[in-house]
Scaffold this motif. Structure first.
Motif, PDB file in Angstrom:
ATOM      1  N   LEU A   1      24.505  -6.216  37.388  1.00 24.12           N
ATOM      2  CA  LEU A   1      24.567  -6.119  35.930  1.00 24.12           C
ATOM      3  C   LEU A   1      24.265  -7.464  35.270  1.00 24.12           C
ATOM      4  N   THR A   2      24.704  -8.539  35.904  1.00 28.46           N
ATOM      5  CA  THR A   2      24.415  -9.870  35.366  1.00 28.46           C
ATOM      6  C   THR A   2      22.916 -10.146  35.374  1.00 28.46           C
ATOM      7  N   TYR A   3      22.252  -9.788  36.471  1.00 30.25           N
ATOM      8  CA  TYR A   3      20.808  -9.979  36.535  1.00 30.25           C
ATOM      9  C   TYR A   3      20.101  -9.191  35.437  1.00 30.25           C
ATOM     10  N   LYS A   4      20.547  -7.962  35.183  1.00 28.18           N
ATOM     11  CA  LYS A   4      19.930  -7.159  34.127  1.00 28.18           C
ATOM     12  C   LYS A   4      20.171  -7.790  32.754  1.00 28.18           C
ATOM     13  N   ALA A   5      21.376  -8.306  32.551  1.00 24.40           N
ATOM     14  CA  ALA A   5      21.677  -8.953  31.273  1.00 24.40           C
ATOM     15  C   ALA A   5      20.828 -10.208  31.087  1.00 24.40           C
ATOM     16  N   GLN A   6      20.675 -10.995  32.151  1.00 15.62           N
ATOM     17  CA  GLN A   6      19.865 -12.209  32.061  1.00 15.62           C
ATOM     18  C   GLN A   6      18.405 -11.890  31.769  1.00 15.62           C
ATOM     19  N   ALA A   7      17.927 -10.760  32.287  1.00 17.74           N
ATOM     20  CA  ALA A   7      16.534 -10.360  32.075  1.00 17.74           C
ATOM     21  C   ALA A   7      16.340  -9.601  30.767  1.00 17.74           C
ATOM     22  N   GLU A   8      17.418  -9.467  29.994  1.00  9.96           N
ATOM     23  CA  GLU A   8      17.386  -8.708  28.736  1.00  9.96           C
ATOM     24  C   GLU A   8      16.874  -7.290  28.981  1.00  9.96           C
ATOM     25  N   ALA A   9      17.358  -6.705  30.072  1.00  9.02           N
ATOM     26  CA  ALA A   9      16.945  -5.358  30.473  1.00  9.02           C
ATOM     27  C   ALA A   9      18.062  -4.338  30.241  1.00  9.02           C
ATOM     28  N   ILE A  10      18.918  -4.608  29.266  1.00  6.46           N
ATOM     29  CA  ILE A  10      19.991  -3.681  28.910  1.00  6.46           C
ATOM     30  C   ILE A  10      19.825  -3.308  27.441  1.00  6.46           C
ATOM     31  N   ARG A  11      19.836  -2.017  27.160  1.00 13.33           N
ATOM     32  CA  ARG A  11      19.755  -1.534  25.781  1.00 13.33           C
ATOM     33  C   ARG A  11      20.879  -0.522  25.585  1.00 13.33           C
ATOM     34  N   VAL A  12      21.603  -0.670  24.477  1.00 16.11           N
ATOM     35  CA  VAL A  12      22.753   0.198  24.197  1.00 16.11           C
ATOM     36  C   VAL A  12      22.381   1.158  23.080  1.00 16.11           C
ATOM     37  N   VAL A  13      22.663   2.437  23.333  1.00 12.26           N
ATOM     38  CA  VAL A  13      22.368   3.482  22.356  1.00 12.26           C
ATOM     39  C   VAL A  13      23.657   4.227  22.044  1.00 12.26           C
ATOM     40  N   GLU A  14      23.738   4.782  20.860  1.00 11.95           N
ATOM     41  CA  GLU A  14      24.927   5.539  20.489  1.00 11.95           C
ATOM     42  C   GLU A  14      25.092   6.744  21.406  1.00 11.95           C
ATOM     43  N   ASP A  15      26.337   7.207  21.561  1.00 11.46           N
ATOM     44  CA  ASP A  15      26.597   8.368  22.409  1.00 11.46           C
ATOM     45  C   ASP A  15      25.858   9.584  21.868  1.00 11.46           C
ATOM     46  N   PHE A  16      25.260  10.338  22.769  1.00  8.32           N
ATOM     47  CA  PHE A  16      24.564  11.556  22.356  1.00  8.32           C
ATOM     48  C   PHE A  16      24.541  12.546  23.509  1.00  8.32           C
ATOM     49  N   THR A  17      24.301  13.790  23.189  1.00  3.33           N
ATOM     50  CA  THR A  17      24.132  14.839  24.184  1.00  3.33           C
ATOM     51  C   THR A  17      23.236  15.906  23.598  1.00  3.33           C
ATOM     52  N   PHE A  18      22.820  16.845  24.432  1.00  2.00           N
ATOM     53  CA  PHE A  18      22.015  17.971  23.986  1.00  2.00           C
ATOM     54  C   PHE A  18      22.823  19.250  24.153  1.00  2.00           C
ATOM     55  N   GLU A  19      22.603  20.204  23.255  1.00  3.52           N
ATOM     56  CA  GLU A  19      23.281  21.496  23.391  1.00  3.52           C
ATOM     57  C   GLU A  19      22.792  22.229  24.628  1.00  3.52           C
ATOM     58  N   GLN A  20      21.524  22.022  24.951  1.00  6.97           N
ATOM     59  CA  GLN A  20      20.962  22.605  26.164  1.00  6.97           C
ATOM     60  C   GLN A  20      19.914  21.639  26.719  1.00  6.97           C
ATOM     61  N   PRO A  21      19.589  21.741  28.004  1.00  5.30           N
ATOM     62  CA  PRO A  21      18.631  20.804  28.589  1.00  5.30           C
ATOM     63  C   PRO A  21      17.286  20.849  27.878  1.00  5.30           C
ATOM     64  N   SER A  22      16.728  19.678  27.627  1.00  2.02           N
ATOM     65  CA  SER A  22      15.425  19.587  26.963  1.00  2.02           C
ATOM     66  C   SER A  22      14.743  18.293  27.392  1.00  2.02           C
ATOM     67  N   THR A  23      13.766  18.414  28.286  1.00  5.67           N
ATOM     68  CA  THR A  23      13.025  17.248  28.734  1.00  5.67           C
ATOM     69  C   THR A  23      12.246  16.633  27.581  1.00  5.67           C
ATOM     70  N   ARG A  24      11.705  17.457  26.711  1.00 10.17           N
ATOM     71  CA  ARG A  24      10.930  16.948  25.578  1.00 10.17           C
ATOM     72  C   ARG A  24      11.794  16.084  24.664  1.00 10.17           C
TER      73      ARG A  24
END
Length: 214
Positions: free
Chosen positions: A114-137
């Protein structure tokens, strides 16, 4: 470390999350990373390889020809490993490849990843979300809005989310895991960690270490 929380459409929400420095800002330990990834890869092996030795071969045990006078080397039976169709000497047998690594070592490996990812700026935080049903699109639309359409992404959720998991199942560059189940190999294998807010809380709670008293 403070990170901006993004909405599903890619815009800033105005909120931030704190990454625990004892989890995301440690001195990475490369040897521990190697040990834990080696453990994970070894434990994935089935170990079901098998060949027949001379005791398991189905050939007859009769002597092939008389002991002396033929000009050939003496021979016992057709099961000998030096004969075509005979048993295999010292061949692979079923075995377990399981390796054990201390739990503290595993936790240190995850913190290092996790430290390596943080150092590489490879972490992005998004608000919690879900789908009512599976949707790849819909999942692809979310990734595109975050600027991650062509990246190898590990989406970490705070809790079990079957709709998101099923939405990612046929996307070769996307994996969805509960944060508590993400291994060191999973973290290192991804180009970008897309973490829900609740996933950050889970990792902070699970992997933080108590400060050392002066």
């Amino acid at each position: 470390m403070e990170l901006q929380v993004y909405r599903l459409d890619g815009s800033e929400s105005g909120r931030t999350v704190t990454l625990d420095p004892t989890v995301f800002e440690i001195e990475p330990n490369d040897h521990v990373l190697w040990l834990d990834v080696k453990r994970i890869e070894a434990n994935r092996r089935q170990g079901t390889h098998k060949v027949k030795n001379r005791a398991e071969n189905a050939h007859s045990t009769r002597k092939l020809y008389r002991q002396k006078g033929t000009g050939y080397a003496r021979a016992g039976d057709a099961k000998s490993p030096i004969r075509r169709g005979g048993g295999t000497a010292h061949g692979p047998q079923p075995r377990s490849y399981e390796l054990k690594v201390n739990r503290k070592t595993q936790r240190l490996a995850r913190r290092s990843a996790l430290t390596y990812k943080a150092q590489a700026e490879a972490i992005r935080v998004v608000e919690d979300f879900t789908f009512e049903q599976p949707s790849t699109r819909r999942l692809l639309e979310v990734l595109a809005a975050q600027g991650l359409a062509d990246r190898k992404v590990l989406l970490l959720t705070g809790e079990y989310n079957p709709a998101l998991y099923l939405s990612s199942r046929n996307l070769p560059k996307v994996r969805v895991l509960e944060a508590r189940n993400a291994s060191t190999r999973d973290l290192l294998d991804a180009q970008v960690l897309l973490m829900q807010e609740s996933a950050v809380e889970v990792l902070n709670r699970m992997l933080r270490t108590a400060p050392v008293a002066a």
